[in-house]
Scaffold this motif. Sequence first.
Motif, PDB file in Angstrom:
ATOM      1  N   LEU A 186      42.500  41.789  35.609  1.00 20.11           N
ATOM      2  CA  LEU A 186      43.356  41.371  36.173  1.00 20.11           C
ATOM      3  C   LEU A 186      44.534  42.217  36.359  1.00 20.11           C
ATOM      4  N   GLU A 187      44.539  43.375  35.540  1.00 17.70           N
ATOM      5  CA  GLU A 187      45.190  44.050  35.877  1.00 17.70           C
ATOM      6  C   GLU A 187      45.294  45.152  36.843  1.00 17.70           C
ATOM      7  N   ALA A 188      43.791  45.526  36.659  1.00 16.30           N
ATOM      8  CA  ALA A 188      44.011  46.553  37.296  1.00 16.30           C
ATOM      9  C   ALA A 188      43.810  46.474  39.073  1.00 16.30           C
ATOM     10  N   ILE A 189      43.411  45.126  39.030  1.00 19.66           N
ATOM     11  CA  ILE A 189      43.003  44.290  40.462  1.00 19.66           C
ATOM     12  C   ILE A 189      44.826  44.065  40.949  1.00 19.66           C
ATOM     13  N   ARG A 190      45.507  43.749  40.340  1.00 19.41           N
ATOM     14  CA  ARG A 190      46.742  43.942  40.344  1.00 19.41           C
ATOM     15  C   ARG A 190      47.402  45.306  40.664  1.00 19.41           C
ATOM     16  N   VAL A 191      46.958  46.103  39.981  1.00 23.44           N
ATOM     17  CA  VAL A 191      47.261  47.840  40.184  1.00 23.44           C
ATOM     18  C   VAL A 191      47.158  48.023  41.855  1.00 23.44           C
ATOM     19  N   ILE A 192      45.314  47.655  42.164  1.00 22.84           N
ATOM     20  CA  ILE A 192      45.095  48.308  42.744  1.00 22.84           C
ATOM     21  C   ILE A 192      44.889  47.630  44.453  1.00 22.84           C
ATOM     22  N   GLY A 193      45.537  46.754  43.881  1.00 23.49           N
ATOM     23  CA  GLY A 193      45.646  46.030  44.959  1.00 23.49           C
ATOM     24  C   GLY A 193      45.103  45.829  46.312  1.00 23.49           C
ATOM     25  N   SER A 194      43.365  45.945  46.168  1.00 33.09           N
ATOM     26  CA  SER A 194      42.001  45.859  46.878  1.00 33.09           C
ATOM     27  C   SER A 194      42.326  43.894  47.597  1.00 33.09           C
ATOM     28  N   PRO A 195      41.652  43.585  48.569  1.00 31.11           N
ATOM     29  CA  PRO A 195      41.388  41.655  48.569  1.00 31.11           C
ATOM     30  C   PRO A 195      39.863  42.407  48.226  1.00 31.11           C
ATOM     31  N   ARG A 196      39.189  43.136  48.003  1.00 30.99           N
ATOM     32  CA  ARG A 196      37.845  43.526  48.027  1.00 30.99           C
ATOM     33  C   ARG A 196      37.117  43.672  46.437  1.00 30.99           C
ATOM     34  N   LEU A 197      38.195  43.842  45.714  1.00 32.73           N
ATOM     35  CA  LEU A 197      37.935  44.031  44.581  1.00 32.73           C
ATOM     36  C   LEU A 197      38.170  42.578  43.388  1.00 32.73           C
ATOM     37  N   GLY A 198      36.461  42.413  42.352  1.00 29.46           N
ATOM     38  CA  GLY A 198      36.918  40.967  42.335  1.00 29.46           C
ATOM     39  C   GLY A 198      36.217  41.454  40.481  1.00 29.46           C
ATOM     40  N   VAL A 199      35.842  40.528  40.074  1.00 25.47           N
ATOM     41  CA  VAL A 199      35.299  40.602  38.682  1.00 25.47           C
ATOM     42  C   VAL A 199      33.849  39.953  38.818  1.00 25.47           C
ATOM     43  N   SER A 200      33.168  40.709  38.259  1.00 25.72           N
ATOM     44  CA  SER A 200      31.235  40.319  37.728  1.00 25.72           C
ATOM     45  C   SER A 200      31.606  39.139  36.466  1.00 25.72           C
ATOM     46  N   MET A 201      31.249  37.917  36.390  1.00 22.50           N
ATOM     47  CA  MET A 201      31.615  37.309  34.669  1.00 22.50           C
ATOM     48  C   MET A 201      29.697  37.279  34.033  1.00 22.50           C
ATOM     49  N   ASP A 202      29.630  37.994  33.585  1.00 25.88           N
ATOM     50  CA  ASP A 202      28.419  38.253  32.538  1.00 25.88           C
ATOM     51  C   ASP A 202      28.405  37.256  31.300  1.00 25.88           C
ATOM     52  N   THR A 203      27.586  36.290  31.816  1.00 28.61           N
ATOM     53  CA  THR A 203      27.697  34.687  30.536  1.00 28.61           C
ATOM     54  C   THR A 203      27.134  35.904  29.548  1.00 28.61           C
ATOM     55  N   GLY A 204      26.892  36.385  29.301  1.00 30.75           N
ATOM     56  CA  GLY A 204      26.668  36.883  27.499  1.00 30.75           C
ATOM     57  C   GLY A 204      27.671  37.597  26.939  1.00 30.75           C
ATOM     58  N   HIS A 205      27.607  38.844  28.314  1.00 27.23           N
ATOM     59  CA  HIS A 205      29.627  39.082  27.560  1.00 27.23           C
ATOM     60  C   HIS A 205      30.356  38.525  26.968  1.00 27.23           C
TER      61      HIS A 205
END
Length: 223
Positions: A186-205
Motif C-alpha cells: 500500500l505504501e509503494a502504491i501511494r509513493v509511486i502514485g500510478s493508477p495502474r499499480l495494484g496488488v496480486s493476492m496469492d492465496t498460498g502466500h
Amino acid sequence: MRTYELGCLTNTYMLWPWERALRSMAAMGCTVAEVCCDRPHLYPDDLGPEERAAIRALLREIGVRITTLEAMHVSALSPLIQGAKAHASLAALDVSGKEPMFTSEPRALRRARIDFTKKCIDLAADIGADNVDTYSGDVRIHPDTAWKYAIDGLAECAEYAEQRGVWLLLELSSSSNIIGMPDEVLEAIRVIGSPRLGVSMDTGHIHLDGLDFERVADQFGDR
C-alpha cells in the motif's frame, strides 16, 4: 459476496509447452489462467507477431482468458546472471531464477529486470491479458537502498503499463521481499502514485503469512 472463477498458473506445467498446458486447464473447467513469462511458456523474446496471433486464436478456441502474466522468476535470463557471477564481488549472486531483481546491486541487473518487465507488459497488451504480476525483490543490500531501487524500477514499469493499458501487480509475499506485506505494498502504491499499480493476492502466500484473505481484499479495494 465476492464471486470467483476457476483458474490455474502454468508454473505447475513447466514440463509441458504452453499450448498443452492451457488445453489441460480448459479440460479441467478453468476459464482463466496465469501464464509464466519464461521458457517453455511465454518468454517474450521468443514470441513474434505470428506467435502472439496464435496465442489469441488458441484462447478463443478453448474459451480461456489469460488474465495475468507472471513475470517474476525468469530462468531464461540465467546466462546474464552467470556472466555477473564471474565478477569476484558478485560471486554470491543467486541463480535460482529470482535474479535479476528490482533490488539487485548491479545496475545492469536492475535494468535487465525493468526491460524484461516492460516486454511482459507489451506481451500482455498484445494478447489481451489484463495484468503483469511481479515482485519487488529481496533485501540483500541495505534496506533503504533496496527500497529506493525497488520504487524507482517499479515506478518506471508502472508508467509504461499506463501507456499500454495494462495493470502492473505486486505480489503479496513476505518471503524476503523489500515490498511484500500489505502495508508495504500500500505504501509503494501511494509513493509511486500510478493508477495502474495494484496488488496480486496469492492465496498460498496469504495463508503462509497468516493473513485473512477477505480483510486483505478489503484493504486494497479495486487495486
